[in-house]
Write a protein that holds these residues in place. Sequence first.
Motif, mmCIF file in Angstrom:
data_model
loop_
_atom_site.group_PDB
_atom_site.id
_atom_site.type_symbol
_atom_site.label_atom_id
_atom_site.label_comp_id
_atom_site.label_asym_id
_atom_site.label_seq_id
_atom_site.Cartn_x
_atom_site.Cartn_y
_atom_site.Cartn_z
ATOM 1 N N CYS A 228 97.725 -10.917 46.927
ATOM 2 C CA CYS A 228 97.915 -10.958 48.378
ATOM 3 C C CYS A 228 98.056 -9.563 48.976
ATOM 4 O O CYS A 228 97.762 -9.352 50.153
ATOM 5 C CB CYS A 228 99.135 -11.806 48.718
ATOM 6 S SG CYS A 228 98.941 -13.568 48.370
ATOM 7 N N VAL A 229 98.523 -8.595 48.164
ATOM 8 C CA VAL A 229 98.616 -7.209 48.646
ATOM 9 C C VAL A 229 97.232 -6.678 48.997
ATOM 10 O O VAL A 229 97.089 -5.820 49.879
ATOM 11 C CB VAL A 229 99.309 -6.321 47.588
ATOM 12 C CG1 VAL A 229 99.312 -4.861 48.013
ATOM 13 C CG2 VAL A 229 100.738 -6.791 47.357
ATOM 14 N N LYS A 230 96.212 -7.190 48.318
ATOM 15 C CA LYS A 230 94.842 -6.724 48.545
ATOM 16 C C LYS A 230 94.096 -7.581 49.563
ATOM 17 O O LYS A 230 92.884 -7.439 49.717
ATOM 18 C CB LYS A 230 94.084 -6.729 47.215
ATOM 19 C CG LYS A 230 94.806 -5.958 46.113
ATOM 20 C CD LYS A 230 94.139 -6.143 44.750
ATOM 21 C CE LYS A 230 94.956 -5.478 43.649
ATOM 22 N NZ LYS A 230 94.340 -5.690 42.311
ATOM 23 N N LEU A 260 99.671 -1.148 41.966
ATOM 24 C CA LEU A 260 99.749 -0.647 43.336
ATOM 25 C C LEU A 260 99.003 0.676 43.486
ATOM 26 O O LEU A 260 98.330 0.912 44.491
ATOM 27 C CB LEU A 260 101.211 -0.483 43.746
ATOM 28 C CG LEU A 260 102.022 -1.783 43.882
ATOM 29 C CD1 LEU A 260 103.469 -1.477 44.223
ATOM 30 C CD2 LEU A 260 101.412 -2.690 44.940
ATOM 31 N N ILE A 261 99.119 1.554 42.495
ATOM 32 C CA ILE A 261 98.426 2.847 42.581
ATOM 33 C C ILE A 261 96.920 2.648 42.476
ATOM 34 O O ILE A 261 96.138 3.330 43.160
ATOM 35 C CB ILE A 261 98.947 3.801 41.484
ATOM 36 C CG1 ILE A 261 100.406 4.201 41.789
ATOM 37 C CG2 ILE A 261 98.079 5.057 41.389
ATOM 38 C CD1 ILE A 261 101.029 5.102 40.763
ATOM 39 N N ASP A 262 96.491 1.711 41.629
ATOM 40 C CA ASP A 262 95.055 1.420 41.547
ATOM 41 C C ASP A 262 94.520 0.928 42.883
ATOM 42 O O ASP A 262 93.421 1.307 43.314
ATOM 43 C CB ASP A 262 94.794 0.373 40.459
ATOM 44 C CG ASP A 262 95.016 0.930 39.054
ATOM 45 O OD1 ASP A 262 95.061 2.167 38.917
ATOM 46 O OD2 ASP A 262 95.157 0.131 38.113
ATOM 47 N N TYR A 263 95.310 0.083 43.559
ATOM 48 C CA TYR A 263 94.852 -0.408 44.862
ATOM 49 C C TYR A 263 94.924 0.688 45.925
ATOM 50 O O TYR A 263 94.162 0.658 46.896
ATOM 51 C CB TYR A 263 95.708 -1.604 45.290
ATOM 52 C CG TYR A 263 95.347 -2.130 46.656
ATOM 53 C CD1 TYR A 263 94.070 -2.612 46.922
ATOM 54 C CD2 TYR A 263 96.272 -2.119 47.687
ATOM 55 C CE1 TYR A 263 93.731 -3.077 48.182
ATOM 56 C CE2 TYR A 263 95.940 -2.585 48.946
ATOM 57 C CZ TYR A 263 94.667 -3.061 49.191
ATOM 58 O OH TYR A 263 94.324 -3.514 50.435
ATOM 59 N N ASP A 270 94.855 2.539 57.325
ATOM 60 C CA ASP A 270 95.983 2.035 58.103
ATOM 61 C C ASP A 270 97.103 1.508 57.222
ATOM 62 O O ASP A 270 98.263 1.461 57.645
ATOM 63 C CB ASP A 270 95.526 0.922 59.049
ATOM 64 C CG ASP A 270 94.558 1.429 60.106
ATOM 65 O OD1 ASP A 270 94.575 2.650 60.363
ATOM 66 O OD2 ASP A 270 93.799 0.617 60.673
ATOM 67 N N PHE A 271 96.753 1.102 56.015
ATOM 68 C CA PHE A 271 97.734 0.502 55.117
ATOM 69 C C PHE A 271 98.308 1.507 54.118
ATOM 70 O O PHE A 271 99.331 1.240 53.483
ATOM 71 C CB PHE A 271 97.073 -0.667 54.370
ATOM 72 C CG PHE A 271 98.022 -1.489 53.548
ATOM 73 C CD1 PHE A 271 99.155 -2.059 54.121
ATOM 74 C CD2 PHE A 271 97.777 -1.710 52.206
ATOM 75 C CE1 PHE A 271 100.026 -2.826 53.355
ATOM 76 C CE2 PHE A 271 98.639 -2.478 51.443
ATOM 77 C CZ PHE A 271 99.765 -3.042 52.024
ATOM 78 N N SER A 302 97.701 12.793 44.737
ATOM 79 C CA SER A 302 96.254 13.018 44.654
ATOM 80 C C SER A 302 95.487 12.026 45.516
ATOM 81 O O SER A 302 94.436 12.360 46.063
ATOM 82 C CB SER A 302 95.788 12.909 43.196
ATOM 83 O OG SER A 302 96.430 13.885 42.390
ATOM 84 N N GLU A 303 95.997 10.797 45.622
ATOM 85 C CA GLU A 303 95.282 9.765 46.358
ATOM 86 C C GLU A 303 95.674 9.688 47.827
ATOM 87 O O GLU A 303 94.829 9.401 48.678
ATOM 88 C CB GLU A 303 95.508 8.395 45.698
ATOM 89 C CG GLU A 303 94.948 8.278 44.297
ATOM 90 C CD GLU A 303 93.436 8.423 44.265
ATOM 91 O OE1 GLU A 303 92.787 8.151 45.296
ATOM 92 O OE2 GLU A 303 92.914 8.804 43.205
#
Length: 717
Positions: A228-230, A260-263, A270-271, A302-303
């Motif tokens: 659901c986070v995605k 979470l870091i992968d996403y 915005d997110f 880095s991201e």
Amino acid sequence: MARDLAPEVERLLQFRDPNIRKKAALCSIRIIKKVPDLAENFINPAASLLKEKHHGVLITGVQLCTDLCKVSSEALEYFRKKCTDGLVKTLRDIANSPYAPEYDIAGITDPFLHIRLLRLLRVLGQGDADASDSMNDILAQDVLIANIVATKTESNKNAGNAILYECVETIMSIEDNGGLRVLAINILGRFLSNRDNNIRYVALNMLTKAMTVEAQAVQRHRATILECVKDSDASIRKRALELVYLLVNETNVKPLTKELIDYLEVSDQDFKGDLTAKICSIVERFSPEKIWYIDQMLKVLSEAGNFVKDDVWHALIVVISNASDLHGYTVRALYRALQTSTEQETLVRVAVWCIGEYGDMLVNNVGMLDIEDPITVTESDAVDAVEVAIKRHTSDLTTKSMALIALLKLSSRFPSCSERIREIIVQNKGSLVLELQQRSIEFNSILQKHQNIRSALVERMPVLDEATFSGRRAGSLPAAASTSTGTPHKLPNGIAKPAAAPIADLLDLSSDDAPAPSSSGGDFLQDLLGVDLSPASAPAGTSQPPKAGTDVLLDLLSIGTSPPAQSSSSMSDILSSSQDNKAPLNNLNGLTSLSSLSPTTTSPMMDLLDGFGPSPQKHEENGPTYPSVVAYESSSLRMTFNFSKQPGNPQTTLIQATFTNLSPNAYNDFLFQAAVPKFLQLHLDPASSNTLPASGNGSITQTLKVTNSQHGKRLSY
């Protein structure tokens, strides 16, 4: 009017026509909302409506009972004792009733009545263990409400989902029943797989509430919640992220953080702000080891470094500073990240800071770990990385300032690149930004004219105190001990200051509430550093009584504190008084203000460290003697300073610090640290011991040598 009509409405609740009874119940709801005092008059009639067979009357009766319970504790207790069993039976009959076309909606018998009954049961069972136990027993005997509803409804119908949701709300609201709550959470897990965004949003809200009472059951649906986070819907993403944040604990922090870091790499701009904040908070709270913490924070920088708040990367630097065995690993990891991602501002800042502090480790591959790949970095490569940070058009003032400081430090660590570094620094001498211009000029002066002190100026920063930083970040830094019986002054850095302490302010350079010194002849030490920043003299006709014995050392740094109060005389009176006492005035060219002169003869301790005031008359070949000063004293520790100067070396002051333990417990690993302004040099000799005996049975001595590099010069601010 409500009071006048209440008896008639109460009578109509028993009328033979069901439509009249229904309207009377609706009117009763309005009356008790307007006049809660009349609630007790409607308790018995409302209870009789719960036995109605007509659904229209029954639903209004249930709503009337619900509102009575909200406004009257007496009604709540009555319905708990008298009506709970009947309500559960009615609910079971409706759930198991055969098809009734007049009440059927999408294959469900009267979902409106069903939901009203569930809400009333929720009110009756909430906060009452006895009522909840009775309700749970009945639910267990007659097949749990949730199971009945789940098997009798279709999950893709709004009516069925509404009943399921109200069933879950009721189960979660009544007192503890583990089996029922697990069933309710499983129903919410089914909701998360629904294609309707509204249903998923409702489920996430309920699961968030359930975390406080049944966290383990919610953990079983972790994978679905992560999906659901995605989600493409922003509201669902945000709510799911909040739920994931609550799900994290010491056992699952690593897999959840990785997801979470992968996403984070593919999430919408915005997110990213919300996602980055949650990841950083998770890593800080549940980090099992420092190397994992550093690795995850570097990935985030880095991201999404541009979304990281200042206090987060400040905390990262504090952790890096304390991880002495990971300095080499960290600076190499940051150097690699900097080569691939130079657009993330906070990544550049942390990388520049580490290269400035540990650049020699980067070049010499100090502290290589088994998990690292070999890397070859020359001194020129390290300087190039910092130069790129300065010349980036997107770099802000903070980044460029940190880069200039890093270059100054590298000039000492990499002597072969010193001239190139100086050229880079000089390029900012004409900067339109005053801060960069000033730094460039000062650093260039250090590189050209002060080679002898450069290595001391740019040595590595001392280890930063994690506990102190965390306390300041949380706004809970404890105040220092104070022997004053009155309310202590609160300084900006959180240190409590005694009302009559001999040292007004040890380190705080911006205190505005330091006690003003007296103008008595006892002011033999007006300023340890001799930097007179006092404004004009106090107006004539005012005076301040001296504080005998408390103004020996008014301020160790004498920067930003209140000036000495002058007695009731004009400047001409002070000068004439000085002449009458034959005080030498030909040395006044070194003073920044005449207001620091005493109207009496020059004291033997007018200026201890510099030449800003008239030089003390020396009566002995070994230099003048100065009284000792109790710099700090509390119920557990006393610190005394003894001052001396060496003949022929007026810019250097020797301070012998004596520490005495007044408490009944011995202090082990005793360590004293001090800080001075940048125009002073401080040298600390080793202490005589690191163990301080208890109850004053011994002491520790340590010598401090303070050298004023601006001796005899006038400072301008």
